[in-house]
Structure formats: C-alpha cells, structure tokens
Design a protein around this motif. Sequence first.
Motif, short mmCIF file in Angstrom:
data_model
loop_
_atom_site.label_atom_id
_atom_site.label_comp_id
_atom_site.label_asym_id
_atom_site.label_seq_id
_atom_site.Cartn_x
_atom_site.Cartn_y
_atom_site.Cartn_z
N PRO A 60 0.70 -1.33 -0.06
CA PRO A 60 0.07 -0.02 -0.14
C PRO A 60 0.88 1.17 -0.01
O PRO A 60 1.73 1.36 0.74
N GLY A 61 0.35 2.05 -1.00
CA GLY A 61 1.21 3.59 -0.84
C GLY A 61 2.66 3.43 -1.75
O GLY A 61 3.28 4.37 -1.93
N ILE A 62 2.86 2.33 -2.23
CA ILE A 62 4.37 2.12 -2.84
C ILE A 62 4.36 3.11 -4.34
O ILE A 62 5.40 3.86 -4.56
N THR A 63 3.31 3.11 -4.89
CA THR A 63 3.23 3.95 -6.15
C THR A 63 3.23 5.48 -5.97
O THR A 63 4.23 6.07 -6.51
N ALA A 64 2.60 5.94 -4.79
CA ALA A 64 2.76 7.39 -4.59
C ALA A 64 4.10 7.59 -3.87
O ALA A 64 4.85 8.76 -4.20
N PHE A 65 4.78 6.79 -3.15
CA PHE A 65 6.13 6.85 -2.46
C PHE A 65 7.18 7.00 -3.59
O PHE A 65 8.10 7.68 -3.99
N VAL A 66 7.07 6.13 -4.65
CA VAL A 66 8.10 6.07 -5.89
C VAL A 66 7.98 7.04 -6.80
O VAL A 66 9.04 7.53 -7.21
N MET A 145 0.76 10.24 -10.58
CA MET A 145 0.85 8.68 -10.01
C MET A 145 0.27 8.47 -8.72
O MET A 145 -0.46 7.51 -8.70
N PRO A 146 0.32 9.49 -7.66
CA PRO A 146 -0.52 9.08 -6.63
C PRO A 146 -1.83 8.85 -6.48
O PRO A 146 -2.76 8.05 -5.95
N PHE A 147 -2.58 9.63 -7.78
CA PHE A 147 -4.13 9.50 -8.05
C PHE A 147 -4.32 8.13 -8.65
O PHE A 147 -5.36 7.65 -8.83
N VAL A 150 -6.04 4.36 -7.57
CA VAL A 150 -7.49 4.02 -7.43
C VAL A 150 -7.89 3.45 -8.94
O VAL A 150 -8.85 2.93 -8.81
N ILE A 151 -7.01 3.56 -9.92
CA ILE A 151 -7.10 2.84 -11.07
C ILE A 151 -6.40 1.50 -11.05
O ILE A 151 -5.04 1.44 -11.17
N PRO A 152 -6.93 0.32 -11.05
CA PRO A 152 -6.38 -0.85 -11.20
C PRO A 152 -5.21 -0.93 -12.11
O PRO A 152 -5.22 -0.89 -13.36
N THR A 153 -3.91 -1.05 -11.59
CA THR A 153 -2.61 -1.39 -12.52
C THR A 153 -2.23 -0.24 -13.14
O THR A 153 -0.89 -0.29 -13.69
N SER A 154 -2.83 0.97 -13.07
CA SER A 154 -2.42 2.16 -13.79
C SER A 154 -0.98 2.77 -13.35
O SER A 154 -0.20 3.11 -14.05
N GLY A 155 -0.90 2.52 -12.08
CA GLY A 155 0.40 2.87 -11.38
C GLY A 155 1.59 2.22 -12.01
O GLY A 155 2.69 2.79 -11.87
N SER A 156 1.37 0.82 -11.89
CA SER A 156 2.54 -0.06 -12.43
C SER A 156 2.73 0.32 -13.86
O SER A 156 4.14 0.17 -14.15
N ILE A 157 1.83 0.82 -14.71
CA ILE A 157 1.95 0.93 -16.05
C ILE A 157 2.91 2.26 -15.97
O ILE A 157 3.89 2.29 -16.84
N ALA A 158 2.52 3.28 -15.40
CA ALA A 158 3.27 4.58 -15.23
C ALA A 158 4.73 4.18 -15.05
O ALA A 158 5.57 4.84 -15.44
#
Length: 198
Positions: A60-66, A145-147, A150-158
């Motif tokens: 949890p929160g790893i996308t926003a942290f990265v 990216m922090p937002f 809420v969209i599945p996998t979008s953070g990983s794609i970014a």
Amino acid sequence: MADKDAPSLNGVLDQMEHLSGGEDRQITVEEIIDCLGKHSFASTILAFSLISTSPASGIPGITAFVALVVMFLVVQMIVGRDSLWLPGFIMRRDIAAKKLREGVSWLRKPVGFVDRFLHERSTYLLHRPWVYLPLFMVLALTLFMPFMEVIPTSGSIASAMIAIFAAGYLMRDGRVVILSMILMSLLPIGVAWFLMGR
C-alpha cells in the motif's frame, strides 16, 4: 548529466539482489541509494520504478512513494546536480528484503529480454536542451501517479514507462527514450478511456 560508472540493466538488478541478501530484514532507501551510488540518477530512478512495476507494487502506498522519489530525482537532473539528494523522511523509509528479492526475481526475464535491444544511439537526445522534454514529461507523470492507485494497474504501467525512460538514459539509447515519451503521451488517453467506460 550522464551517470558516472553506470551499470547495465541487469547490473542494477544484481546490485539490488546483493543488497537484499538472504536475510529477512528491512532495507532502507538510504541503503539502496548507497548501493547504487549517489551519482547514478538513472540507475536509482530505474531501481525504484522497477520496484513499483514488480509484485512489490502491491505494498500500500508504494506507487505514491516511488512517484515522490522519482520527482525529487528528476528535478535535480533538470537543475543539473552532480549528486542526488533526498530528504530524511524518504531516506528512512524501508522495504522488506524478501519483497525486494521477489521483485528482482520477477523482473529478471523481462529486463534480460529488454537489455538485449539496448545500445548507444541517437545520444544527442540525452543532452541539453533535448533531454529536458522527457525529463519534464516524467516529472508531470509523477505528479499524477499518486491518484492512479484508484485505477487498477495504472500505477504499475506509469512506473514501467518511467523505467523505460531510465533504461534508455542509462544505456545512452535515445530511441528508447523517444519510445518512453510516446508511451507517456498515450497514458492520459488510456486513463480517460478507462474512466469513460466505467
């Protein structure tokens, strides 16, 4: 703005794997940066964006942290710093060594595949003023990216798109940097399509 003594893509994974060792402990961001080298902006961006692309992105929160880490690093690349700096609250953040090892293991095949196609070309794109364009695109992406959580996998794609940029920059492959720019420009269209289809 070239990295000093930059390793290959697999070399970055080797360093992360060596750091994680066989122990079940917590590894701090400071340890990761010390391992990669404080002059290696692209290696550090690549390492953290790969963490966010791997199964470790389930934390949890790893996308926003990265995104925060990459934002700090890209701003420093834009202003031309020779060595990277991150605030203490980021340097003290940690990740389980087990999660890091699992992420590195998962990334071995795709990174090994990509590594074969990377070579030095169109290097003029990696110098000022041309390099500012992809850097500002990455910076803009980190702000959104922090937002994306809420969209599945979008953070990983970014994160994967940022990893492609970092890989191109690290290996002096301007064409791969162009590819990352194309993908980053298409991402808002994909997000809009997803939201409109709900």
